[in-house]
Design a protein around this motif. Structure first.
Motif, PDB file in Angstrom:
ATOM      1  N   LEU A 102       0.803  -1.306  -0.026  1.00  0.00           N
ATOM      2  CA  LEU A 102      -0.003   0.036   0.008  1.00  0.00           C
ATOM      3  C   LEU A 102       0.779   1.188   0.083  1.00  0.00           C
ATOM      4  CD1 LEU A 102      -2.975  -0.971   2.395  1.00  0.00           C
ATOM      5  CD2 LEU A 102      -2.892  -0.812  -0.187  1.00  0.00           C
ATOM      6  N   LYS A 106       0.769   3.774  -3.036  1.00  0.00           N
ATOM      7  CA  LYS A 106       0.464   5.459  -2.495  1.00  0.00           C
ATOM      8  C   LYS A 106      -0.893   5.608  -2.190  1.00  0.00           C
ATOM      9  CE  LYS A 106       4.759   7.117  -3.742  1.00  0.00           C
ATOM     10  NZ  LYS A 106       5.617   7.632  -4.365  1.00  0.00           N
ATOM     11  N   LYS A 107      -1.769   4.657  -2.237  1.00  0.00           N
ATOM     12  CA  LYS A 107      -3.293   4.674  -1.825  1.00  0.00           C
ATOM     13  C   LYS A 107      -3.759   3.611  -0.885  1.00  0.00           C
ATOM     14  CE  LYS A 107      -4.476   5.934  -6.564  1.00  0.00           C
ATOM     15  NZ  LYS A 107      -5.030   5.835  -7.840  1.00  0.00           N
ATOM     16  N   LYS A 108      -4.772   3.788  -0.222  1.00  0.00           N
ATOM     17  CA  LYS A 108      -5.316   2.998   0.880  1.00  0.00           C
ATOM     18  C   LYS A 108      -6.965   2.822   0.592  1.00  0.00           C
ATOM     19  CE  LYS A 108      -2.020   3.218   4.340  1.00  0.00           C
ATOM     20  NZ  LYS A 108      -1.570   3.273   5.703  1.00  0.00           N
ATOM     21  N   ASN A 109      -7.282   2.935  -0.772  1.00  0.00           N
ATOM     22  CA  ASN A 109      -8.584   2.903  -1.062  1.00  0.00           C
ATOM     23  C   ASN A 109      -9.058   1.083  -1.057  1.00  0.00           C
ATOM     24  OD1 ASN A 109      -7.724   2.102  -3.511  1.00  0.00           O
ATOM     25  ND2 ASN A 109      -8.392   4.216  -4.174  1.00  0.00           N
ATOM     26  N   ALA A 112      -6.884  -0.572  -4.088  1.00  0.00           N
ATOM     27  CA  ALA A 112      -5.562  -0.870  -3.574  1.00  0.00           C
ATOM     28  C   ALA A 112      -5.348  -1.927  -2.630  1.00  0.00           C
ATOM     29  CB  ALA A 112      -4.798   0.333  -3.548  1.00  0.00           C
ATOM     30  N   CYS A 113      -6.382  -1.775  -1.732  1.00  0.00           N
ATOM     31  CA  CYS A 113      -6.388  -2.898  -0.510  1.00  0.00           C
ATOM     32  C   CYS A 113      -6.489  -4.424  -1.090  1.00  0.00           C
ATOM     33  CB  CYS A 113      -7.299  -2.476   0.633  1.00  0.00           C
ATOM     34  SG  CYS A 113      -6.907  -1.121   1.490  1.00  0.00           S
ATOM     35  N   PRO A 167     -10.871   1.965   4.095  1.00  0.00           N
ATOM     36  CA  PRO A 167     -10.870   3.445   3.884  1.00  0.00           C
ATOM     37  C   PRO A 167     -11.654   4.335   4.934  1.00  0.00           C
ATOM     38  CG  PRO A 167     -11.227   2.309   1.952  1.00  0.00           C
ATOM     39  CD  PRO A 167     -11.178   1.131   2.932  1.00  0.00           C
TER      40      PRO A 167
END
Length: 182
Positions: A102, A106-109, A112-113, A167
């Motif tokens: 992650l 560079k995202k934790k939506n 991406a998860c 999120p």
């Protein structure tokens, strides 16, 4: 380590202990079907890498010294070095892998998860099934049949749940000023 960091690390350790006790009884496999992967995935998705790993190392340490933190209120080195111990040993590595992937994305939506958590799940399956094969003196396919195949669907549902929750949890933590935890 700052107080806030210590607190959230201990929270994820505690969540892993609690969720390890939420077990669905299965008579056809030696591996308990617990919800302990949920906090492992969430630790990796919410905490910085270092704290995610610490939360799961603390869980392992508590169990190794004999506290009944593992599934079914078990504890002691015999559990970690027993046939299903590979799954437990994988927890800190899973948390790290999830956090690292992650971090790279560079995202934790939710989108991406999913791949980050699926990669962590593969680590869990690899460690757990190989450990079971070695300690049980069985072939790898037999090990996979006993320790992985029965769990794939349920574990994918855990990944989906954590990917959706991450999120929302991150947003709530930001609003509560608990973030950044760094």
């Amino acid at each position: 380590m700052k107080t806030k960091q210590l607190t959230v690390t201990a929270l994820f350790t505690t969540l892993t202990i609690v969720f390890a006790q939420l077990i669905l009884p299965l008579s056809f496999t030696p591996v308990p079907l617990s919800l302990s992967l949920l906090p492992v995935f969430l630790a990796g998705a919410i905490l910085p890498k270092r704290l995610a790993v610490y939360s799961q190392l603390a869980y392992l340490f508590l169990g190794i010294v004999g506290l009944p933190v593992f599934a079914g209120w078990k504890g002691g080195p015999g559990v970690v070095f027993g046939p299903t111990g590979g799954f437990l040993v994988a927890y800190p590595i899973m948390a790290y892998a999830t956090a690292k992937i992650l971090e790279r994305i560079k995202k934790k939506n939710t989108t991406a998860c999913v791949p980050a958590m699926l990669a962590a799940l593969l680590i869990c399956y690899l460690f757990g099934s190989l450990f079971f094969a070695v300690t049980g003196n069985v072939g790898w396919f037999k090990s996979l049949s006993a320790t992985v195949f029965p769990f794939v669907l349920f574990d994918c549902l855990k990944v989906a749940a954590c990917a959706v929750l991450t999120p929302a949890i991150n947003k709530a933590l930001i609003q509560s000023k608990l973030f950044p935890i760094v």
